[in-house]
Write a protein that holds these residues in place. Structure first.
Motif, PDB file in Angstrom:
ATOM      1  N   TYR A  49       0.867  -1.173   0.000  1.00 52.24           N
ATOM      2  CA  TYR A  49       0.000   0.000   0.000  1.00 52.24           C
ATOM      3  C   TYR A  49       0.904   1.224   0.000  1.00 52.24           C
ATOM      4  O   TYR A  49       1.425   1.632   1.050  1.00 52.24           O
ATOM      5  N   ALA A  51       3.927   1.514  -0.832  1.00 54.00           N
ATOM      6  CA  ALA A  51       5.368   1.322  -0.574  1.00 54.00           C
ATOM      7  C   ALA A  51       6.064   0.917  -1.868  1.00 54.00           C
ATOM      8  O   ALA A  51       5.408   0.561  -2.846  1.00 54.00           O
ATOM      9  N   HIS A  77      -2.185  -4.945   1.822  1.00 45.83           N
ATOM     10  CA  HIS A  77      -1.559  -4.103   2.844  1.00 45.83           C
ATOM     11  C   HIS A  77      -2.417  -2.848   3.053  1.00 45.83           C
ATOM     12  O   HIS A  77      -3.084  -2.389   2.131  1.00 45.83           O
ATOM     13  N   THR A  79      -2.057   1.008   5.346  1.00 48.72           N
ATOM     14  CA  THR A  79      -1.342   1.833   6.320  1.00 48.72           C
ATOM     15  C   THR A  79      -2.310   2.838   6.937  1.00 48.72           C
ATOM     16  O   THR A  79      -3.360   3.135   6.361  1.00 48.72           O
ATOM     17  N   MET A 104      -2.651  -6.824   5.914  1.00 48.85           N
ATOM     18  CA  MET A 104      -1.384  -6.534   6.581  1.00 48.85           C
ATOM     19  C   MET A 104      -1.538  -5.136   7.174  1.00 48.85           C
ATOM     20  O   MET A 104      -1.632  -4.155   6.432  1.00 48.85           O
ATOM     21  N   LEU A 106      -0.364  -1.909   8.859  1.00 54.02           N
ATOM     22  CA  LEU A 106       0.906  -1.188   9.014  1.00 54.02           C
ATOM     23  C   LEU A 106       0.674   0.260   9.412  1.00 54.02           C
ATOM     24  O   LEU A 106      -0.356   0.840   9.067  1.00 54.02           O
ATOM     25  N   ARG A 107       1.665   0.797  10.079  1.00 52.85           N
ATOM     26  CA  ARG A 107       1.575   2.237  10.349  1.00 52.85           C
ATOM     27  C   ARG A 107       1.893   3.024   9.089  1.00 52.85           C
ATOM     28  O   ARG A 107       1.248   3.997   8.754  1.00 52.85           O
ATOM     29  N   HIS A 126       0.115   4.382  15.905  1.00 52.77           N
ATOM     30  CA  HIS A 126       0.843   3.133  15.700  1.00 52.77           C
ATOM     31  C   HIS A 126      -0.067   2.074  15.078  1.00 52.77           C
ATOM     32  O   HIS A 126      -1.291   2.156  15.175  1.00 52.77           O
ATOM     33  N   CYS A 147       7.408  -6.959  11.556  1.00 54.72           N
ATOM     34  CA  CYS A 147       8.357  -7.050  12.666  1.00 54.72           C
ATOM     35  C   CYS A 147       9.780  -6.899  12.134  1.00 54.72           C
ATOM     36  O   CYS A 147      10.011  -7.038  10.933  1.00 54.72           O
ATOM     37  N   GLU A 154      13.132   3.472  14.620  1.00 55.82           N
ATOM     38  CA  GLU A 154      12.713   4.470  15.620  1.00 55.82           C
ATOM     39  C   GLU A 154      12.796   3.950  17.048  1.00 55.82           C
ATOM     40  O   GLU A 154      12.614   4.716  18.000  1.00 55.82           O
ATOM     41  N   SER A 155      13.038   2.649  17.212  1.00 53.19           N
ATOM     42  CA  SER A 155      13.013   2.084  18.571  1.00 53.19           C
ATOM     43  C   SER A 155      14.307   2.368  19.325  1.00 53.19           C
ATOM     44  O   SER A 155      15.385   2.338  18.743  1.00 53.19           O
ATOM     45  N   GLU A 167       2.302  -6.271  22.093  1.00 54.09           N
ATOM     46  CA  GLU A 167       1.031  -5.548  22.208  1.00 54.09           C
ATOM     47  C   GLU A 167       0.246  -5.649  20.886  1.00 54.09           C
ATOM     48  O   GLU A 167      -0.975  -5.835  20.881  1.00 54.09           O
ATOM     49  N   GLN A 179      10.877  -7.618   8.279  1.00 58.39           N
ATOM     50  CA  GLN A 179      11.658  -6.738   7.402  1.00 58.39           C
ATOM     51  C   GLN A 179      12.745  -7.591   6.757  1.00 58.39           C
ATOM     52  O   GLN A 179      13.122  -8.638   7.299  1.00 58.39           O
TER      53      GLN A 179
HETATM   54  P1  FAD Z   1       4.420   0.121  14.332  1.00 57.75           P
HETATM   55  O1  FAD Z   1       4.047  -1.260  14.706  1.00 57.75           O
HETATM   56  O2  FAD Z   1       3.488   1.221  14.755  1.00 57.75           O
HETATM   57  O3  FAD Z   1       5.898   0.410  14.889  1.00 57.75           O
HETATM   58  C1  FAD Z   1       6.590   1.606  14.526  1.00 57.75           C
HETATM   59  C2  FAD Z   1       7.485   2.033  15.692  1.00 57.75           C
HETATM   60  O4  FAD Z   1       6.668   2.453  16.793  1.00 57.75           O
HETATM   61  C3  FAD Z   1       8.395   0.931  16.247  1.00 57.75           C
HETATM   62  O5  FAD Z   1       9.586   1.532  16.671  1.00 57.75           O
HETATM   63  C4  FAD Z   1       7.610   0.379  17.424  1.00 57.75           C
HETATM   64  O6  FAD Z   1       8.445  -0.222  18.408  1.00 57.75           O
HETATM   65  C5  FAD Z   1       6.950   1.648  17.946  1.00 57.75           C
HETATM   66  N1  FAD Z   1       5.660   1.414  18.607  1.00 57.75           N
HETATM   67  C6  FAD Z   1       4.721   0.503  18.249  1.00 57.75           C
HETATM   68  N2  FAD Z   1       3.655   0.600  19.067  1.00 57.75           N
HETATM   69  C7  FAD Z   1       3.919   1.601  19.948  1.00 57.75           C
HETATM   70  C8  FAD Z   1       3.194   2.182  21.030  1.00 57.75           C
HETATM   71  N3  FAD Z   1       1.977   1.745  21.371  1.00 57.75           N
HETATM   72  N4  FAD Z   1       3.792   3.213  21.706  1.00 57.75           N
HETATM   73  C9  FAD Z   1       5.017   3.665  21.373  1.00 57.75           C
HETATM   74  N5  FAD Z   1       5.756   3.140  20.373  1.00 57.75           N
HETATM   75  C10 FAD Z   1       5.209   2.121  19.651  1.00 57.75           C
HETATM   76  N6  FAD Z   1       4.975   0.666   4.339  1.00 57.75           N
HETATM   77  C11 FAD Z   1       4.020   1.140   3.485  1.00 57.75           C
HETATM   78  O7  FAD Z   1       3.853   2.355   3.368  1.00 57.75           O
HETATM   79  N7  FAD Z   1       3.243   0.281   2.757  1.00 57.75           N
HETATM   80  C12 FAD Z   1       3.367  -1.063   2.837  1.00 57.75           C
HETATM   81  O8  FAD Z   1       2.656  -1.805   2.153  1.00 57.75           O
HETATM   82  C13 FAD Z   1       4.367  -1.607   3.713  1.00 57.75           C
HETATM   83  N8  FAD Z   1       4.540  -2.943   3.863  1.00 57.75           N
HETATM   84  C14 FAD Z   1       5.463  -3.434   4.770  1.00 57.75           C
HETATM   85  C15 FAD Z   1       5.573  -4.813   4.961  1.00 57.75           C
HETATM   86  C16 FAD Z   1       6.506  -5.334   5.868  1.00 57.75           C
HETATM   87  C17 FAD Z   1       6.621  -6.809   6.054  1.00 57.75           C
HETATM   88  C18 FAD Z   1       7.339  -4.437   6.600  1.00 57.75           C
HETATM   89  C19 FAD Z   1       8.377  -4.983   7.543  1.00 57.75           C
HETATM   90  C20 FAD Z   1       7.230  -3.065   6.421  1.00 57.75           C
HETATM   91  C21 FAD Z   1       6.283  -2.533   5.516  1.00 57.75           C
HETATM   92  N9  FAD Z   1       6.113  -1.160   5.340  1.00 57.75           N
HETATM   93  C22 FAD Z   1       5.160  -0.673   4.464  1.00 57.75           C
HETATM   94  C23 FAD Z   1       6.959  -0.217   6.069  1.00 57.75           C
HETATM   95  C24 FAD Z   1       6.326   0.191   7.437  1.00 57.75           C
HETATM   96  O9  FAD Z   1       5.195   0.987   7.192  1.00 57.75           O
HETATM   97  C25 FAD Z   1       7.386   0.954   8.222  1.00 57.75           C
HETATM   98  O10 FAD Z   1       8.428   0.096   8.588  1.00 57.75           O
HETATM   99  C26 FAD Z   1       6.887   1.790   9.395  1.00 57.75           C
HETATM  100  O11 FAD Z   1       7.956   2.669   9.780  1.00 57.75           O
HETATM  101  C27 FAD Z   1       6.476   1.024  10.624  1.00 57.75           C
HETATM  102  O12 FAD Z   1       5.342   0.323  10.413  1.00 57.75           O
HETATM  103  P2  FAD Z   1       4.794  -0.717  11.525  1.00 57.75           P
HETATM  104  O13 FAD Z   1       3.487  -1.180  11.057  1.00 57.75           O
HETATM  105  O14 FAD Z   1       5.837  -1.695  11.867  1.00 57.75           O
HETATM  106  O15 FAD Z   1       4.598   0.315  12.755  1.00 57.75           O
END
Ligand code: FAD
Length: 291
Positions: A49, A51, A77, A79, A104, A106-107, A126, A147, A154-155, A167, A179
């Motif tokens: 979506y 990406a 996917h 976001t 899927m 995603l943020r 998130h 994951c 950012e972690s 969570e 990743q």
């Molecule tokens: P989160 O799970 O929200 O995590 C992001 C950060 O916030 C992490 O550091 C986490 O530890 C932290 N965090 C999580 N929950 C909390 C909370 N409650 N409080 C404080 N901190 C928190 N991007 C796109 O735009 N489109 C796609 O289709 C796409 N597909 C992807 C598929 C895969 C398999 C992967 C690995 C990544 C993909 N991405 C995509 C990239 C993704 O959007 C980025 O990596 C983004 O920066 C984080 O997304 P996330 O869903 O992991 O976020």
């Protein structure tokens, strides 16, 4: 078809990722590329979506086409960064109406433009919040999450990253896709830590075949992945020759997949990036192993 019902336990199965076109004019060529990949009959295909250079507009069209015409289960996917609840909920309903029940969640990346924009209208911080919304709309959705074996950039540290991951799983993720990584030991170490933290859902390792030298910098920048010396040597040696680099990159990815399977991992996701030839070559390299 829920992806969790398809995950194999004793034999290797491959799934492929594609991304939607960036422009309207590219739609037909992307559709054809994704159809070529679908003809390989992977266990499922995921459609990103926005990406990898694609837009979000066509995710559902591509996913629907693969599912309806090639009968390959699809994972759409979605976001939530910078979105409102209203738009996200409408998207979830659209996915459901298209008969796709795998999302899927995603943020999305915080691009520099987003970092500097006004966040007052953002309803999500998130991915966990998106997971909750999807499950609230329809508990029957099979939801996946992302994951990071090498920690999300950012972690602050891995313990914090894994705590938030737990969570997200507890909110309703039935599986996690990783990743990209280029050193399998990083994955094995990560698996040990998340299992210890009580995360028991299937983990699908994501393997990115690097098929040209220009991809290397972009991949590292996007993912923050560690490049082992073995991989760097390969780029140094073959990077100047597109054909040789492609062959070497496919061989490296194949080798990673064989090692994963030898260590008990049966479901592997390949970031095939709309390249049917790359997907086909990896599949044929593994033909006797896939059975
Ligand atoms: P989160 O799970 O929200 O995590 C992001 C950060 O916030 C992490 O550091 C986490 O530890 C932290 N965090 C999580 N929950 C909390 C909370 N409650 N409080 C404080 N901190 C928190 N991007 C796109 O735009 N489109 C796609 O289709 C796409 N597909 C992807 C598929 C895969 C398999 C992967 C690995 C990544 C993909 N991405 C995509 C990239 C993704 O959007 C980025 O990596 C983004 O920066 C984080 O997304 P996330 O869903 O992991 O976020």
């Amino acid at each position: 078809m829920k992806l969790t019902d398809l995950f194999t336990k004793d034999r290797l199965s491959l799934s492929f990722e594609v991304f939607p076109p960036k422009t309207d004019t590219a739609f037909d060529s992307v559709k054809t590329a994704t159809e070529e990949i679908a003809k390989l009959l992977p266990s499922f295909m995921s459609v990103t979506y926005g990406a990898g250079g694609g837009t979000s507009r066509y995710t559902l069209d591509i996913a629907k086409n693969i599912k309806e015409h090639y009968h390959v289960p699809t994972l759409a996917h979605l976001t939530c960064v910078s979105s409102t609840k209203q738009t996200v909920r409408a998207k979830i309903e659209e996915i459901r109406a298209a008969g796709i029940n795998n999302i899927m969640a995603l943020r999305g990346d915080l691009t520099p433009e987003l970092e500097n924009s006004d966040r007052s209208s953002w309803d999500y911080r998130h991915a966990v919040e998106l997971v909750r919304d999807i499950k609230e709309i329809d508990p029957d959705f099979c939801v996946g999450g992302a994951c990071y074996p090498e920690i999300h950039p950012e972690s602050a540290n891995q313990a914090e990253d894994i705590r938030y991951l737990k969570e997200k799983v507890d909110a309703g993720c039935s599986f996690l896709t990783t990743q990209m990584f280029f050193d399998n030991n990083l994955l094995y170490n990560f698996l040990y830590k998340i299992r210890e933290a009580g995360i028991t859902v299937p983990i699908i390792p994501g393997i990115m075949p690097i098929t040209n030298a220009n991809q290397v910098d972009r991949a590292i920048k996007l993912s923050g992945s560690f490049m082992p010396q073995r991989f760097k040597s390969l780029v140094d040696k073959f990077g100047h020759s597109p054909a040789a680099m492609k062959q070497a990159g496919i061989a490296y990815a194949t080798d990673q997949i064989i090692d994963l399977f030898a260590n008990g991992i049966t479901n592997v996701h390949v970031y095939s990036m709309n390249k049917p030839d790359v997907a086909a070559k990896i599949q044929s390299n593994l033909s006797d192993i896939l059975g």
